[in-house]
Design a protein around this motif. Sequence first.
Motif, PDB file in Angstrom:
ATOM      1  N   GLN A  43      51.822  33.453  44.896  1.00 44.08           N
ATOM      2  CA  GLN A  43      52.040  32.549  46.036  1.00 44.08           C
ATOM      3  C   GLN A  43      50.942  31.495  46.127  1.00 44.08           C
ATOM      4  O   GLN A  43      51.208  30.334  46.427  1.00 44.08           O
ATOM      5  CB  GLN A  43      52.097  33.335  47.348  1.00 44.08           C
ATOM      6  CG  GLN A  43      53.441  33.990  47.607  1.00 44.08           C
ATOM      7  CD  GLN A  43      53.527  35.375  46.989  1.00 44.08           C
ATOM      8  OE1 GLN A  43      52.725  35.725  46.109  1.00 44.08           O
ATOM      9  NE2 GLN A  43      54.479  36.150  47.423  1.00 44.08           N
ATOM     10  N   GLU A  44      49.704  31.895  45.874  1.00 46.76           N
ATOM     11  CA  GLU A  44      48.603  30.940  45.952  1.00 46.76           C
ATOM     12  C   GLU A  44      48.695  29.932  44.798  1.00 46.76           C
ATOM     13  O   GLU A  44      48.424  28.738  44.981  1.00 46.76           O
ATOM     14  CB  GLU A  44      47.256  31.685  45.923  1.00 46.76           C
ATOM     15  CG  GLU A  44      46.035  30.808  46.083  1.00 46.76           C
ATOM     16  CD  GLU A  44      45.929  30.124  47.455  1.00 46.76           C
ATOM     17  OE1 GLU A  44      46.768  30.368  48.342  1.00 46.76           O
ATOM     18  OE2 GLU A  44      45.003  29.315  47.618  1.00 46.76           O
ATOM     19  N   VAL A  45      49.110  30.413  43.634  1.00 42.25           N
ATOM     20  CA  VAL A  45      49.289  29.502  42.495  1.00 42.25           C
ATOM     21  C   VAL A  45      50.381  28.478  42.842  1.00 42.25           C
ATOM     22  O   VAL A  45      50.231  27.279  42.571  1.00 42.25           O
ATOM     23  CB  VAL A  45      49.651  30.304  41.215  1.00 42.25           C
ATOM     24  CG1 VAL A  45      50.066  29.364  40.089  1.00 42.25           C
ATOM     25  CG2 VAL A  45      48.462  31.159  40.780  1.00 42.25           C
ATOM     26  N   ASP A  46      51.465  28.931  43.465  1.00 33.45           N
ATOM     27  CA  ASP A  46      52.549  28.016  43.856  1.00 33.45           C
ATOM     28  C   ASP A  46      52.063  26.977  44.861  1.00 33.45           C
ATOM     29  O   ASP A  46      52.417  25.804  44.786  1.00 33.45           O
ATOM     30  CB  ASP A  46      53.718  28.796  44.480  1.00 33.45           C
ATOM     31  CG  ASP A  46      54.523  29.520  43.418  1.00 33.45           C
ATOM     32  OD1 ASP A  46      54.355  29.187  42.227  1.00 33.45           O
ATOM     33  OD2 ASP A  46      55.299  30.413  43.775  1.00 33.45           O
ATOM     34  N   ARG A  47      51.226  27.422  45.821  1.00 37.99           N
ATOM     35  CA  ARG A  47      50.706  26.472  46.830  1.00 37.99           C
ATOM     36  C   ARG A  47      49.916  25.359  46.144  1.00 37.99           C
ATOM     37  O   ARG A  47      50.101  24.165  46.457  1.00 37.99           O
ATOM     38  CB  ARG A  47      49.805  27.229  47.824  1.00 37.99           C
ATOM     39  CG  ARG A  47      49.307  26.381  48.978  1.00 37.99           C
ATOM     40  CD  ARG A  47      48.352  27.164  49.867  1.00 37.99           C
ATOM     41  NE  ARG A  47      47.049  27.350  49.279  1.00 37.99           N
ATOM     42  CZ  ARG A  47      46.064  26.453  49.303  1.00 37.99           C
ATOM     43  NH1 ARG A  47      46.251  25.284  49.900  1.00 37.99           N
ATOM     44  NH2 ARG A  47      44.900  26.694  48.738  1.00 37.99           N
ATOM     45  N   LEU A  48      49.082  25.716  45.183  1.00 36.54           N
ATOM     46  CA  LEU A  48      48.267  24.708  44.499  1.00 36.54           C
ATOM     47  C   LEU A  48      49.118  23.856  43.549  1.00 36.54           C
ATOM     48  O   LEU A  48      48.838  22.674  43.340  1.00 36.54           O
ATOM     49  CB  LEU A  48      47.114  25.374  43.748  1.00 36.54           C
ATOM     50  CG  LEU A  48      46.060  25.973  44.688  1.00 36.54           C
ATOM     51  CD1 LEU A  48      45.128  26.912  43.965  1.00 36.54           C
ATOM     52  CD2 LEU A  48      45.253  24.863  45.372  1.00 36.54           C
ATOM     53  N   ARG A  49      50.183  24.457  43.023  1.00 37.90           N
ATOM     54  CA  ARG A  49      51.088  23.686  42.155  1.00 37.90           C
ATOM     55  C   ARG A  49      51.720  22.546  42.953  1.00 37.90           C
ATOM     56  O   ARG A  49      51.867  21.435  42.466  1.00 37.90           O
ATOM     57  CB  ARG A  49      52.164  24.620  41.581  1.00 37.90           C
ATOM     58  CG  ARG A  49      53.039  23.951  40.523  1.00 37.90           C
ATOM     59  CD  ARG A  49      54.027  24.916  39.912  1.00 37.90           C
ATOM     60  NE  ARG A  49      53.383  25.855  39.015  1.00 37.90           N
ATOM     61  CZ  ARG A  49      53.563  27.174  39.038  1.00 37.90           C
ATOM     62  NH1 ARG A  49      54.371  27.720  39.918  1.00 37.90           N
ATOM     63  NH2 ARG A  49      52.937  27.953  38.185  1.00 37.90           N
ATOM     64  N   GLY A 266      44.292  43.822  51.295  1.00 44.65           N
ATOM     65  CA  GLY A 266      44.605  43.208  50.005  1.00 44.65           C
ATOM     66  C   GLY A 266      43.420  43.214  49.070  1.00 44.65           C
ATOM     67  O   GLY A 266      42.354  43.773  49.366  1.00 44.65           O
ATOM     68  N   ALA A 267      43.611  42.567  47.931  1.00 42.55           N
ATOM     69  CA  ALA A 267      42.607  42.532  46.868  1.00 42.55           C
ATOM     70  C   ALA A 267      41.699  41.317  47.050  1.00 42.55           C
ATOM     71  O   ALA A 267      41.878  40.519  47.975  1.00 42.55           O
ATOM     72  CB  ALA A 267      43.315  42.454  45.519  1.00 42.55           C
ATOM     73  N   THR A 268      40.755  41.172  46.130  1.00 45.78           N
ATOM     74  CA  THR A 268      39.887  39.985  46.175  1.00 45.78           C
ATOM     75  C   THR A 268      40.656  38.740  45.717  1.00 45.78           C
ATOM     76  O   THR A 268      40.125  37.644  45.754  1.00 45.78           O
ATOM     77  CB  THR A 268      38.654  40.180  45.271  1.00 45.78           C
ATOM     78  OG1 THR A 268      39.095  40.555  43.966  1.00 45.78           O
ATOM     79  CG2 THR A 268      37.728  41.237  45.808  1.00 45.78           C
ATOM     80  N   SER A 269      41.891  38.931  45.253  1.00 48.00           N
ATOM     81  CA  SER A 269      42.710  37.787  44.845  1.00 48.00           C
ATOM     82  C   SER A 269      43.849  37.528  45.837  1.00 48.00           C
ATOM     83  O   SER A 269      44.760  36.745  45.546  1.00 48.00           O
ATOM     84  CB  SER A 269      43.290  38.037  43.449  1.00 48.00           C
ATOM     85  OG  SER A 269      43.958  39.289  43.418  1.00 48.00           O
ATOM     86  N   THR A 270      43.833  38.180  46.990  1.00 46.95           N
ATOM     87  CA  THR A 270      44.928  38.026  47.961  1.00 46.95           C
ATOM     88  C   THR A 270      44.541  37.032  49.058  1.00 46.95           C
ATOM     89  O   THR A 270      43.532  37.239  49.746  1.00 46.95           O
ATOM     90  CB  THR A 270      45.256  39.385  48.627  1.00 46.95           C
ATOM     91  OG1 THR A 270      45.482  40.353  47.607  1.00 46.95           O
ATOM     92  CG2 THR A 270      46.478  39.276  49.515  1.00 46.95           C
TER      93      THR A 270
END
Length: 285
Positions: A43-49, A266-270
């Motif tokens: 989801q975060e990758v999509d936001r930056l995309r 969540g994780a450190t990547s969430t």
Amino acid sequence: MIVEVDARSGFCFGVVKAIETAERLLADAHELYCIGDIVHNGQEVDRLRQLGMSVVDTDSLPQLAGKHVLIRAHGEPPSTYALAQTHGVMLTDATCPVVLRLQQRVKHAWEHIRNQGGTVIIYGKKGHAEVIGIVGQTQGEAVVVEQPADLHGIALNAPLELFSQTTMEPQQYQQLANVLRTMLPPDAQLTVHDTICRQVANRRSELAQFAAMHDVLIFVGGRKSSNAKTLFTTCQQTNSRSHFVASPSDLQPNWFANAQRVGVCGATSTPQWLMEAVAKRVHEL
Ligand code: SF4
């Protein structure tokens, strides 16, 4: 039912730094290329995309002359920097300072023992981006081990330097080091380096406390994240009603039967916004 989001979950400072760097570059240029996913969270990758960032691999660098390319927090091997320079790529390095320090220590250790026939051993996931970056510091000579069985075949009568990928589980690293010690001849030289990231190591005990406080635990993480898998295991060990979700749509209503307190972590990547969205959906269910 009370639904609480864990205030201590979410991005570690290495990921925050990389994302802030990406956002700053995108604000200026509206176009940015990142080598691999900037964070193991779709989801975060999509936001930056949507802001203009594309994910590429190192093989694409020759086609990106004059373009801005970001190195994410996991870091890259020296060959990536050389390739970018050869092809006129404008690199921005967002390697996490903790990973950078690990790369430097591995390089130094390898340079010190290589002429004595010694071996640098990396405890980590084979093929993981951070591990590829670390092994690159030794011109590919470091041996990656995932479990004690992988230690067989290493020459034990020459100096050994043992390091860990930053996101590995501390106890398992200690166990591996202990197995290695039992295999050594009496005059062996082994140095075990403490290179697990403190953000990850501390997050485990904090998460265990949070998991114990709730009837049901929802862990939000990316399916490709090694850190997420490790931390979710901690939650499961403390709370058997722990569930892993990548997005709000993964939630199942039957998980919440008779639950009075639900924890979302969540994780450190969430990203924080994703945990909030999951908590909102739990309320709706
Ligand atoms: S987990 Fe630790 S080492 Fe890895 S990016 Fe985050 S702060 Fe850096």
